[in-house]
Design a protein around this motif. Structure first.
Motif, PDB file in Angstrom:
ATOM      1  N   LEU A   1       0.837  -1.212   0.000  1.00  0.00           N
ATOM      2  CA  LEU A   1       0.000   0.000   0.000  1.00  0.00           C
ATOM      3  C   LEU A   1       0.865   1.253   0.000  1.00  0.00           C
ATOM      4  N   VAL A   2       1.965   1.204   0.744  1.00  0.00           N
ATOM      5  CA  VAL A   2       2.871   2.350   0.800  1.00  0.00           C
ATOM      6  C   VAL A   2       3.468   2.603  -0.584  1.00  0.00           C
ATOM      7  N   VAL A   3       3.830   1.514  -1.277  1.00  0.00           N
ATOM      8  CA  VAL A   3       4.411   1.664  -2.614  1.00  0.00           C
ATOM      9  C   VAL A   3       3.385   2.294  -3.554  1.00  0.00           C
ATOM     10  N   ILE A   4       2.145   1.816  -3.465  1.00  0.00           N
ATOM     11  CA  ILE A   4       1.089   2.359  -4.322  1.00  0.00           C
ATOM     12  C   ILE A   4       0.929   3.857  -4.088  1.00  0.00           C
ATOM     13  N   VAL A   5       0.833   4.228  -2.839  1.00  0.00           N
ATOM     14  CA  VAL A   5       0.619   5.636  -2.488  1.00  0.00           C
ATOM     15  C   VAL A   5       1.817   6.483  -2.933  1.00  0.00           C
TER      16      VAL A   5
ATOM     17  N   LEU B   1       5.013  10.342  -7.846  1.00  0.00           N
ATOM     18  CA  LEU B   1       5.534  10.517  -9.208  1.00  0.00           C
ATOM     19  C   LEU B   1       5.057  11.803  -9.890  1.00  0.00           C
ATOM     20  N   PRO B   2       3.829  12.271  -9.637  1.00  0.00           N
ATOM     21  CA  PRO B   2       3.425  13.539 -10.271  1.00  0.00           C
ATOM     22  C   PRO B   2       4.416  14.660  -9.970  1.00  0.00           C
ATOM     23  N   ALA B   3       5.056  14.612  -8.809  1.00  0.00           N
ATOM     24  CA  ALA B   3       6.057  15.632  -8.468  1.00  0.00           C
ATOM     25  C   ALA B   3       7.243  15.549  -9.417  1.00  0.00           C
ATOM     26  N   ALA B   4       7.486  14.340  -9.976  1.00  0.00           N
ATOM     27  CA  ALA B   4       8.594  14.171 -10.928  1.00  0.00           C
ATOM     28  C   ALA B   4       8.116  14.371 -12.365  1.00  0.00           C
ATOM     29  N   GLY B   5       6.916  14.891 -12.524  1.00  0.00           N
ATOM     30  CA  GLY B   5       6.411  15.195 -13.859  1.00  0.00           C
ATOM     31  C   GLY B   5       5.648  14.050 -14.502  1.00  0.00           C
ATOM     32  N   LEU B   6       5.560  12.921 -13.780  1.00  0.00           N
ATOM     33  CA  LEU B   6       4.805  11.794 -14.308  1.00  0.00           C
ATOM     34  C   LEU B   6       3.517  11.671 -13.508  1.00  0.00           C
TER      35      LEU B   6
END
Lengths: 226, 250
Positions: free
Chosen positions: A77-81, A87-92
């Protein structure tokens, strides 16, 4: 109204069930897609890492062990979150579906790498020596002699792990994946009735019980007399 | 690289092997002529198995030279997989592939290394099983065979590749006594067919009547060598005498 009637009214409400059946079914489709993707990519990546590791290149092995230990330690769950919100912070901006798929695939990759690796290393050294003494190369020995025996040892723990991680598709509901649990819980809040949850549970059973039975069949198929 | 066309088929010189601080082989010279059967005896830990494993480079010698059938086994440019086809090896623990039938065991290298088609490989594999008296067991898996039968399949696996030399590393040590005879029988037939053989074993009776030469090793070196009668009846060295005395007391 008897206790049973009240129970049935609450948990097995035919009207509610009929109304939300299509939603649950579409959830089943999403769960199946997600599960297949996770199993195929996770196990292939795990096998690929185990094969790479058997080549015995030190720095590469440290990297593999590092990645594998990371994903074995983190709760899925932690990985999913992390992937979904990080990832949006990295532009994805991966969708909930992609985030869940990637996360579970990484976790399955990590566990299956360890399982395959344990299988490869537990094959007797004499098998390598016999094959190499007849002129087989390292790769030919690995593929034709060692891997088939490693698979046999790997299959029971691998099927268990695969089933456990694949059921984790339900975690996708946290990042708005419309799989079975997601559909069931939104139906539950819309209908003020937990019957959709019972349908969801039934759907998981229908989906995973055959997988569990198939796993048992595969385990016996792959066993051979010594 | 081909070094010499005539002379010994196995030519190992000044072979040293270290395992960490352990000096297992201390400059061993071993030359074996074509069609010769050389028996290597010695107490456990004397380095006999390591010597054998240095000949096909299952163990990398620390220094020295090993030339087999004119091929420099230690030259980095030697295609080791190709070279190993010429050197059959039989192990103490058989090491058959448990997931394959007897025929599958014998044909694997024929297909993958010798490049035979499936049909050709199966014909050669059946012929090899025939030679060890197990033609009727081709479809059995190792688990369905006795120890003696497994070891004969292992011999078939090696001879199917038509090696120039056969190495036997204690081939009967893991067998029940009543199964030893069948394996020795196959080895005797192999010898009669003219195969060059190097045998590490404690089967002194076999050594006595089949070996051309007996080599006695102790503490990583060859102490003495000679025809079996000489080594067994009139050993020159005290250590050889002690070892043979001990073996014969049992």
């Amino acid at each position: 109204m008897s206790t049973w009637d009240r129970f049935a009214e609450t948990f097995l409400n035919a009207t509610v069930m009929h109304r939300y059946l299509p939603d649950i079914l579409s959830g089943v489709v999403v769960t199946i897609e997600l599960a297949l993707l996770v199993v195929v990519t996770g196990i292939s990546a795990g096998l690929a890492l185990a094969l790479l590791r058997s080549a015995g290149i030190r720095p590469l092995n440290w990297l593999i062990i590092g990645v594998v230990d990371l994903f074995r330690s983190l709760p899925p769950l932690v990985v999913i979150v992390l992937i979904y919100f990080g990832l949006p912070a990295a532009g994805l901006g991966p969708s909930g579906f992609v985030s869940t798929w990637l996360s579970l695939a990484f976790v399955l990759m990590a566990f299956s790498e360890e399982i395959f690796w344990a299988g490869i290393t537990s094959v007797d050294r004499g098998q390598w020596e016999a094959a190499r003494s007849t002129g087989l190369s390292f790769g030919q020995t690995l593929l034709n002699v060692v891997l088939p025996q490693a698979f046999r040892l790997a299959i029971p723990p691998l099927t268990n792990r695969t089933i456990a991680i694949t059921k984790g598709t339900a975690l996708g509901t946290v990042v708005a994946v419309t799989e079975i649990l997601g559909q069931a819980s939104s139906a539950m809040s819309n209908s003020y009735n937990p019957s959709p949850l019972m349908m969801g549970a039934a759907a998981y059973l229908v989906l995973f019980l055959p997988v569990v039975v198939a796993a048992r069949f595969i385990e016996t198929r792959f066993a051979w007399k010594r | 690289m081909r070094v010499a066309l005539n002379g010994p088929i196995v030519d190992a010189r000044a072979v040293h092997k270290h395992f960490g601080a352990l000096h297992v082989l201390k400059g061993v010279d071993l030359r074996v002529a074509e069609r010769e059967l050389v028996f290597v005896i010695g107490p456990s830990g004397s380095g006999k198995s390591t010597l054998l494993r240095c000949l096909n480079r299952l163990e990398e010698p620390s220094s020295g030279s090993v030339v087999v059938d004119g091929i420099d086994m230690l030259d980095p440019s030697t295609d080791i997989n190709h070279a190993r086809q010429r050197i059959g090896m039989v192990f103490q623990s058989f090491n058959l592939y448990p997931h394959m039938t007897a025929l599958g065991n014998v044909t694997l290298a024929l297909r993958l290394v010798a490049g035979k088609s499936r049909g050709e490989a199966e014909a050669l594999g059946r012929a090899a099983l025939e030679r060890v008296g197990l033609a009727d067991r081709a479809g059995h898996t190792p688990g369905q065979l006795s120890g003696g039968q497994q070891q004969r399949v292992a011999i078939a696996r090696a001879i199917a590749l038509e090696p120039r030399v056969m190495l036997f590393d204690e081939p009967t040590s893991a067998l029940d006594p009543e199964l030893v005879g069948s394996v020795l029988e196959v080895m005797r037939a192999l010898r009669e067919s003219g195969m060059t053989m190097i045998v590490v074993s404690h089967e002194m009776g076999f050594a006595r009547n089949a070996a051309d030469r007996v080599v006695f090793m102790d503490e990583g070196a060859i102490v003495e060598e000679g025809p079996p009668a000489a080594i067994f009846e009139r050993p020159a060295h005290e250590r050889t005498r002690a070892f043979i005395g001990q073996i014969q007391r049992h």
